[in-house]
Design a protein around this motif. Sequence first.
Motif, PDB file in Angstrom:
ATOM      1  N   ALA A  71       0.830  -1.203   0.000  1.00 43.89           N
ATOM      2  CA  ALA A  71       0.000   0.000   0.000  1.00 43.89           C
ATOM      3  C   ALA A  71       0.866   1.255   0.000  1.00 43.89           C
ATOM      4  N   ILE A  72       1.929   1.258   0.848  1.00 46.10           N
ATOM      5  CA  ILE A  72       2.820   2.416   0.884  1.00 46.10           C
ATOM      6  C   ILE A  72       3.495   2.621  -0.467  1.00 46.10           C
ATOM      7  N   GLN A  73       3.981   1.529  -1.058  1.00 44.44           N
ATOM      8  CA  GLN A  73       4.666   1.638  -2.352  1.00 44.44           C
ATOM      9  C   GLN A  73       3.720   2.183  -3.422  1.00 44.44           C
ATOM     10  N   ARG A  74       2.508   1.652  -3.453  1.00 40.24           N
ATOM     11  CA  ARG A  74       1.554   2.097  -4.483  1.00 40.24           C
ATOM     12  C   ARG A  74       1.216   3.582  -4.342  1.00 40.24           C
ATOM     13  N   LEU A  75       0.962   4.024  -3.117  1.00 43.39           N
ATOM     14  CA  LEU A  75       0.553   5.417  -2.918  1.00 43.39           C
ATOM     15  C   LEU A  75       1.701   6.377  -3.213  1.00 43.39           C
ATOM     16  N   TYR A  76       2.951   6.006  -2.829  1.00 44.71           N
ATOM     17  CA  TYR A  76       4.090   6.849  -3.179  1.00 44.71           C
ATOM     18  C   TYR A  76       4.278   6.900  -4.699  1.00 44.71           C
ATOM     19  N   ALA A  77       4.065   5.760  -5.352  1.00 41.54           N
ATOM     20  CA  ALA A  77       4.303   5.677  -6.797  1.00 41.54           C
ATOM     21  C   ALA A  77       3.344   6.568  -7.593  1.00 41.54           C
ATOM     22  N   THR A  78       2.212   6.952  -7.027  1.00 34.71           N
ATOM     23  CA  THR A  78       1.279   7.818  -7.759  1.00 34.71           C
ATOM     24  C   THR A  78       1.875   9.199  -8.015  1.00 34.71           C
ATOM     25  N   GLY A  79       2.827   9.615  -7.147  1.00 39.65           N
ATOM     26  CA  GLY A  79       3.389  10.949  -7.277  1.00 39.65           C
ATOM     27  C   GLY A  79       2.532  12.023  -6.653  1.00 39.65           C
ATOM     28  N   PHE A  80       1.364  11.650  -6.105  1.00 35.82           N
ATOM     29  CA  PHE A  80       0.461  12.642  -5.530  1.00 35.82           C
ATOM     30  C   PHE A  80       0.869  13.052  -4.117  1.00 35.82           C
ATOM     31  N   PHE A  81       1.674  12.217  -3.442  1.00 37.26           N
ATOM     32  CA  PHE A  81       1.888  12.424  -2.017  1.00 37.26           C
ATOM     33  C   PHE A  81       3.375  12.501  -1.690  1.00 37.26           C
ATOM     34  N   SER A  82       3.687  13.372  -0.706  1.00 37.37           N
ATOM     35  CA  SER A  82       5.063  13.472  -0.221  1.00 37.37           C
ATOM     36  C   SER A  82       5.260  12.655   1.053  1.00 37.37           C
ATOM     37  N   ASP A  83       4.186  12.237   1.694  1.00 46.27           N
ATOM     38  CA  ASP A  83       4.294  11.419   2.905  1.00 46.27           C
ATOM     39  C   ASP A  83       3.066  10.523   2.985  1.00 46.27           C
ATOM     40  N   VAL A  84       3.277   9.268   3.383  1.00 45.78           N
ATOM     41  CA  VAL A  84       2.186   8.295   3.523  1.00 45.78           C
ATOM     42  C   VAL A  84       2.350   7.601   4.891  1.00 45.78           C
ATOM     43  N   LYS A  85       1.253   7.493   5.643  1.00 47.63           N
ATOM     44  CA  LYS A  85       1.288   6.879   6.976  1.00 47.63           C
ATOM     45  C   LYS A  85       0.089   5.950   7.093  1.00 47.63           C
ATOM     46  N   ILE A  86       0.339   4.696   7.556  1.00 48.34           N
ATOM     47  CA  ILE A  86      -0.737   3.709   7.704  1.00 48.34           C
ATOM     48  C   ILE A  86      -0.814   3.297   9.175  1.00 48.34           C
ATOM     49  N   ASP A  87      -2.006   3.410   9.775  1.00 49.04           N
ATOM     50  CA  ASP A  87      -2.272   3.007  11.160  1.00 49.04           C
ATOM     51  C   ASP A  87      -3.419   2.011  11.181  1.00 49.04           C
ATOM     52  N   THR A  88      -3.429   1.192  12.223  1.00 49.40           N
ATOM     53  CA  THR A  88      -4.566   0.284  12.463  1.00 49.40           C
ATOM     54  C   THR A  88      -5.089   0.528  13.866  1.00 49.40           C
ATOM     55  N   VAL A  89      -6.401   0.783  13.973  1.00 51.45           N
ATOM     56  CA  VAL A  89      -7.041   1.033  15.270  1.00 51.45           C
ATOM     57  C   VAL A  89      -8.341   0.227  15.321  1.00 51.45           C
ATOM     58  N   ASN A  90      -8.338  -0.787  16.225  1.00 51.66           N
ATOM     59  CA  ASN A  90      -9.552  -1.608  16.380  1.00 51.66           C
ATOM     60  C   ASN A  90     -10.041  -2.134  15.041  1.00 51.66           C
ATOM     61  N   ASN A  91      -9.127  -2.751  14.295  1.00 49.67           N
ATOM     62  CA  ASN A  91      -9.436  -3.356  12.990  1.00 49.67           C
ATOM     63  C   ASN A  91      -9.897  -2.328  11.952  1.00 49.67           C
ATOM     64  N   VAL A  92      -9.605  -1.052  12.205  1.00 48.18           N
ATOM     65  CA  VAL A  92      -9.893   0.005  11.224  1.00 48.18           C
ATOM     66  C   VAL A  92      -8.553   0.444  10.602  1.00 48.18           C
ATOM     67  N   LEU A  93      -8.517   0.419   9.275  1.00 46.86           N
ATOM     68  CA  LEU A  93      -7.299   0.827   8.565  1.00 46.86           C
ATOM     69  C   LEU A  93      -7.361   2.341   8.323  1.00 46.86           C
ATOM     70  N   VAL A  94      -6.374   3.076   8.901  1.00 43.91           N
ATOM     71  CA  VAL A  94      -6.329   4.535   8.783  1.00 43.91           C
ATOM     72  C   VAL A  94      -5.140   4.918   7.882  1.00 43.91           C
ATOM     73  N   VAL A  95      -5.447   5.571   6.757  1.00 42.66           N
ATOM     74  CA  VAL A  95      -4.408   6.014   5.800  1.00 42.66           C
ATOM     75  C   VAL A  95      -4.304   7.533   5.910  1.00 42.66           C
ATOM     76  N   SER A  96      -3.144   8.004   6.354  1.00 41.05           N
ATOM     77  CA  SER A  96      -2.894   9.452   6.461  1.00 41.05           C
ATOM     78  C   SER A  96      -1.863   9.842   5.406  1.00 41.05           C
ATOM     79  N   VAL A  97      -2.182  10.859   4.626  1.00 42.23           N
ATOM     80  CA  VAL A  97      -1.287  11.274   3.531  1.00 42.23           C
ATOM     81  C   VAL A  97      -1.038  12.776   3.607  1.00 42.23           C
ATOM     82  N   LYS A  98       0.052  13.168   3.006  1.00 44.05           N
ATOM     83  CA  LYS A  98       0.358  14.586   2.818  1.00 44.05           C
ATOM     84  C   LYS A  98       0.529  14.820   1.321  1.00 44.05           C
ATOM     85  N   GLU A  99      -0.376  15.604   0.764  1.00 41.74           N
ATOM     86  CA  GLU A  99      -0.372  15.798  -0.689  1.00 41.74           C
ATOM     87  C   GLU A  99       0.771  16.706  -1.135  1.00 41.74           C
TER      88      GLU A  99
END
Length: 780
Positions: A71-99
């Motif tokens: 997931a990190i590789q794919r999102l960085y490869a888009t070129g849209f984001f300068s930072d990608v962060k993935i968290d898991t909270v209570n089986n919830v996948l949280v994707v935080s990005v910096k455009e």
Amino acid sequence: MSFSRKFPFAKRAMPVLLAAMLLPSLASAFSPFVVRDIQVNGIQRVDAGTVFSYLPVKVGEQFTEAQASEAIQRLYATGFFSDVKIDTVNNVLVVSVKERPTIASVTFNGMHEFDPKAITKSLGQVGFGQGRVFDRSMLERAEFELKQQYLSKGKYGVEINPIITPLPRNRVGVSFDVFEGDLAKIKQINIVGNETFSEGTLLDEMELTDSGMMTWYTGTDKYSREKLEGDIERVRSFYLDRGYLEYSAEPPQVTISPDRQDIFVTLTIHEGEPYTLRSVKLAGDLLGLDANIQPLLQVKEGEKFSATKTNATVKAITEYLGSLGYAFANVNPNPVLDRESHEADLTFYVDPGRRVYVRRIQIGGNTRTRDEVIRREMRQQEAAWYDSSNIKSSRDRVDRLGYFNDVNVRTTPVAGSPDQVDVNVDVKEKPTGLINLGVGYGSTDKVILSAGVSQDNIFGSGNTLSLQVNTSKTNRAAILSHTDPYWTRDGISKTTSLYYRRTTPYDSDNAYGDYEVTAIGGGLNFGVPISEYDRIFTGVSFEHNKLGRLNENTPLAYEEYKNEYGEGTNSLIFNLGWSKDTRDSALAPTRGSYTRLSGDLSTGDLRYYMLSAQQQYYLPLGKAYTLAFNGLADWGKSYGGKSYPVIKNIYGGGIGSVRGYEGASLGGRDERTNDYLGGSRRVVGSIQLYLPFPGATRDRTLRWFLFTDAGQVTTTGSSECARGPSNNRAEDPCGWKYSAGVGLSWQSPLGPLQLSYGRALNAKPGDDKQAFQFQIGTGF
């Protein structure tokens, strides 16, 4: 557990690599789980659905460490984001990005060499432009591309400084500060490896030159990568035309001085040996036309191989087959080399393809000009066999209309019909209306003023309507005319005109005559084309002439004219003529000829006829020299028992006839006032050798020339010649006059300029000489 990595802005691949390396070390970070929900934080411009589409997991599916890394590789490869962060909270996948920011604008400061719009479009093709994601690597690529554009123009001192300005809503403005610097000029061109031909001979084949006396005008010392590549090809063609089939050249070495002002070019070539043609053959499907194709071979056995003749042969065979309907004929020349004897066997393989006919002719690009104006110039017809010669002729005829900046004729196959093509005629219209003001100066007419308004394609009909006004010291004219080039379907043209002319005396040094001839008339003329180059013209005009400003200083010849014809006359003038024009250019011809024969017959108060002939012939002597011949003859005579009207006399002398003698000075002089009278018969001949101007050998509009002129103006049917007053009598004004000299011809930005310095070779006492003569006109 949280997987978060922040990495440098310019290296997009680095965070992907680090993520891939670090994630396996965190194998105990979490156990695979089923995703209950997915949240995306930090997006401003990118749609959440775009982020979901790049994730390798969906709600309800199991999520693993491998998928987190992917997931990190794919999102960085888009070129849209300068930072990608993935968290898991209570089986919830949280994707935080910096455009990454988007580019709001691209501007240029200090750019003069290029059109900013064109450069912006060019940068957009490499991925950098308004609305694109801002990326430092793309910025560097855009800066490199912009610099390459300047280097191709020879601006080696260019400096480019990009300035990034942050803007609201995660946007940036990009401004390029450009210091263009001075243009680097070619200081020296060296050719290495040439043995058979001298360096000077090879340099003459090149368009680029080192700095010289005229390069300020020609610009041939301005380095250009495209021009250098063209010159390399010209040198190659030079050798191939002389049989050097194994000629080769290394990539050119281009160096620049430390101050970035001077460029040095070195060409290293390998000549090889020249090859003689041992045999020339035809092969392939010749359609039984061997006897017709064989004469098209321009290369012969026993001659040195010539690429120019070989290509001309290919073109001739292709065009011949094209004229028979074989639109896609292919001719492939194949030389087989015998390196021991330096001989070659040349075979032309002919593949005529399928014979086709034209289904439809389609006109495009004309928004104002009517289709019929273009279609009537087409020599290729619909539902007829394809004929390449007719298509070429059609293209030339449409271009000669003068209504279009560009005319492109192309053929396209008809889908599903291998024996049909469509002919597409695409034009780009240009403004055909013209308002002009002009000023010129001639050594005879002095200051010349002109003004006019014309419309060459009025209402898109192809008709021409114009009004022209000219005035000078001796002549004044106003002409209103209308021309319909297709008065009939067969291409007969019709011209209707009204005109006003006023003439006063040509002054000689000792003349003091005074008179004024005013002519008012109208005419109807027709032109009948009889071939692509020949045209017959005929017409009739009515003219009223009035002689005015008569006093004691009126020339005796004009006083006698008034006594014989009166001050006012009315005439009906019929004309008939033929012209043929095969010159390659009307401005600066180098080959071809121009012929014109015409005759005028006047009835009414003035009864006379005038026969005229003109012949020009241009003979090329090599690539840069042209020998030109020009002959002009007029022969007029009256009938009905009256003398030839002096107001219809013709003149000679000066530019356009016999240089070295004052304009209009050839022929008889008035016995009372010594004014130039001209005559009813004129013969003029000229031989002129055009030579390239030093430093401007490839500019056909700037040439100097050597000339010799001969001419005579007399009165038809009379051996007597009026020689002027007894106290200032010219010895032989009606005799043959000869001159020779040197001159300069230039289609300058100010208008056509002609300078000549002529020496009268057989001047007699009383002849008016004028060594230096010039004429220039300009529009503003």
